[in-house]
Write an enzyme that holds these catalytic residues in place. Structure first.
Site, PDB file in Angstrom:
ATOM      1  N   HIS A  79       0.855  -1.182   0.000  1.00 55.48           N
ATOM      2  CA  HIS A  79       0.000   0.000   0.000  1.00 55.48           C
ATOM      3  C   HIS A  79       0.891   1.232   0.000  1.00 55.48           C
ATOM      4  CE1 HIS A  79       0.874  -0.680   4.245  1.00 55.48           C
ATOM      5  NE2 HIS A  79       0.378   0.511   4.556  1.00 55.48           N
ATOM      6  N   ASP A  83       5.453   4.884   5.104  1.00 53.12           N
ATOM      7  CA  ASP A  83       6.409   3.976   5.740  1.00 53.12           C
ATOM      8  C   ASP A  83       6.588   2.687   4.950  1.00 53.12           C
ATOM      9  OD1 ASP A  83       3.741   3.371   6.514  1.00 53.12           O
ATOM     10  OD2 ASP A  83       4.431   2.220   8.236  1.00 53.12           O
ATOM     11  N   HIS A 213      -7.459  -2.521   5.570  1.00 53.67           N
ATOM     12  CA  HIS A 213      -6.595  -1.566   6.265  1.00 53.67           C
ATOM     13  C   HIS A 213      -7.300  -0.216   6.190  1.00 53.67           C
ATOM     14  CE1 HIS A 213      -3.095   0.208   7.988  1.00 53.67           C
ATOM     15  NE2 HIS A 213      -2.615   0.734   6.871  1.00 53.67           N
ATOM     16  N   ASP A 283      -0.202  -4.046   5.940  1.00 50.12           N
ATOM     17  CA  ASP A 283      -0.906  -3.657   7.158  1.00 50.12           C
ATOM     18  C   ASP A 283      -2.361  -4.107   7.061  1.00 50.12           C
ATOM     19  OD1 ASP A 283       1.488  -2.461   7.551  1.00 50.12           O
ATOM     20  OD2 ASP A 283       0.717  -0.427   7.803  1.00 50.12           O
TER      21      ASP A 283
END
Length: 403
Positions: A79, A83, A213, A283
């Protein structure tokens, strides 16, 4: 049809080793002991390395590890949170001998060799926005490259058709990529599509599915193609010698081919067994949409951002409970160790690796007793839900995926 299919005829018949090296295991913010998210999947025998996510300073982590920059052939982005993607432009420049000073309208002879086949092409996969981010970062920093790259985007049904999120023209070294649409699932239980075989060759396939997410996010499933079992030549040699057949038939039988001899005897090729399966999640607070692809994973890499550790984690609030921490973690799009353990149990995984930890959980548990106490407690929470092997990832850790 996958966007690319590479013949492996000139390569080894199978991977001797498959290993995973964690280059960054932090969530949201890096720390002195954990870098932003990235891991390297290395294939022995063929020598390819694939990166999954590319957070800030991934290039430096590669240089400090045993991963070879020149072996990186593919990058898979889960994604577009910073980060997980901020490091991709410098990583591309490092892989493709990048430099500053590109001037629009001028042809740099370094980028236009006589034979374009001499150029390395690095393939990138990711959700909508991956192409725009990379194009903008490279063009606006005037970066020139000695190789080519291509971005294939995994499009969600809600994505605007054909949109790239940028009006910038392609970088001089960017090849046209594909927009990959989901294949609907036959089982209405799941209600979502998958991206089947976004990459495939004779040795490995990669499929993907959406996972829940706070933004569009993808999980990847890497499947090693079925592998021939060990041959017992004594089973075949008497028949081959009696028919005066070529001894080279043994090689064909090892590859799984059936052979009919002159006297009518049919020799059945060596049967194949399932290859290794790796499930690499981004995530998520709910990875269930990837479950049909993930069942029977040899290795599951699942985030475990936050944990309830009373008496161990000094950041634990007095009014926290396991339920409160899970609700807070889920509301931010993430998982606890127990959630990871439950999913590992559901898909029948053989090994679970916890990843993507809050910055307050130190990553030097191999040398720091306090950090070891915390990480052992996090591991224990996952083990309450999953009876297989559990490992807490730390930066520069390498795991070998056994058959």
């Amino acid at each position: 049809m996958p966007p690319s299919r590479t013949s492996a005829a000139a390569q080894s018949a199978n991977f001797s080793t498959i290993s995973v090296t964690f280059l960054g295991t932090a969530s949201a913010q890096p720390s002195s002991t954990r870098n932003h998210s990235s891991l390297a999947l290395c294939f022995g025998g063929r020598g390819d390395t694939w990166l999954f996510d590319c957070g800030e300073a991934t290039q430096q982590r590669v240089q400090k590890s045993d991963v070879k920059m020149g072996k990186i052939r593919k990058i898979f982005i889960t994604h577009t949170h910073g980060d997980h993607i901020f490091g991709i432009a410098p990583l591309l420049a490092g892989c493709l001998n990048g430099a500053g000073g590109m001037i629009d309208g001028m042809v740099d002879s370094r980028m236009e060799p006589a034979d374009p086949k001499e150029l390395t092409t690095l393939e990138i996969y990711g959700p909508l926005g991956t192409r725009a981010f990379i194009r903008s970062a490279l063009r606006l920093t005037h970066t020139r490259l000695d190789g080519r790259y291509v971005v294939h985007e995994l499009r969600f049904p809600r994505d605007p058709p054909g949109g790239d999120y940028t009006t910038l023209p392609p970088h001089r070294c960017e090849l046209p990529g594909k927009n990959l649409l989901q294949t609907p699932m036959d089982d209405v239980q799941w209600g979502k599509g998958i991206w089947n075989d976004v990459y495939a060759d004779d040795l490995v396939t990669v499929s993907a599915a959406p996972i829940e997410h706070s933004v569009a996010c993808v999980g990847y499933v890497v499947n090693e193609q079925p592998v021939p079992q060990k041959m017992d030549p004594s089973h075949y040699l008497p028949h081959i010698k009696r028919n005066k057949a070529p001894i080279a038939y043994l090689s064909r039988l090892q590859r799984g081919e059936n052979i009919t001899l002159d006297d009518g005897t049919e020799l059945l090729g060596v049967p194949k067994r399932a290859g290794r399966k790796l499930v690499i999640l981004g995530d998520t607070y709910d990875p269930s949409p990837i479950m049909p692809l993930a069942v029977g994973a040899d290795l599951l890499i699942h985030e475990a951002t936050n944990a309830y550790l009373p008496g161990i984690d000094p950041a634990t609030n007095n009014d926290d409970t396991e339920e409160v921490v899970q609700a807070r973690t889920t509301s931010r799009g993430h998982s606890t160790p127990q959630m990871a353990g439950r999913f590992a149990r559901l898909i029948g995984a053989r090994q679970l690796v916890l990843n993507h930890f809050s910055a307050r959980y130190r990553g030097d548990d191999d040398v720091n007793e306090e950090a070891k106490t915390v990480m052992d407690a996090i591991k224990g929470l996952a083990e309450k839900e999953f009876c297989g092997e559990v490992v807490c990832a730390r930066d520069f850790m390498t795991l070998h995926v056994s058959r």
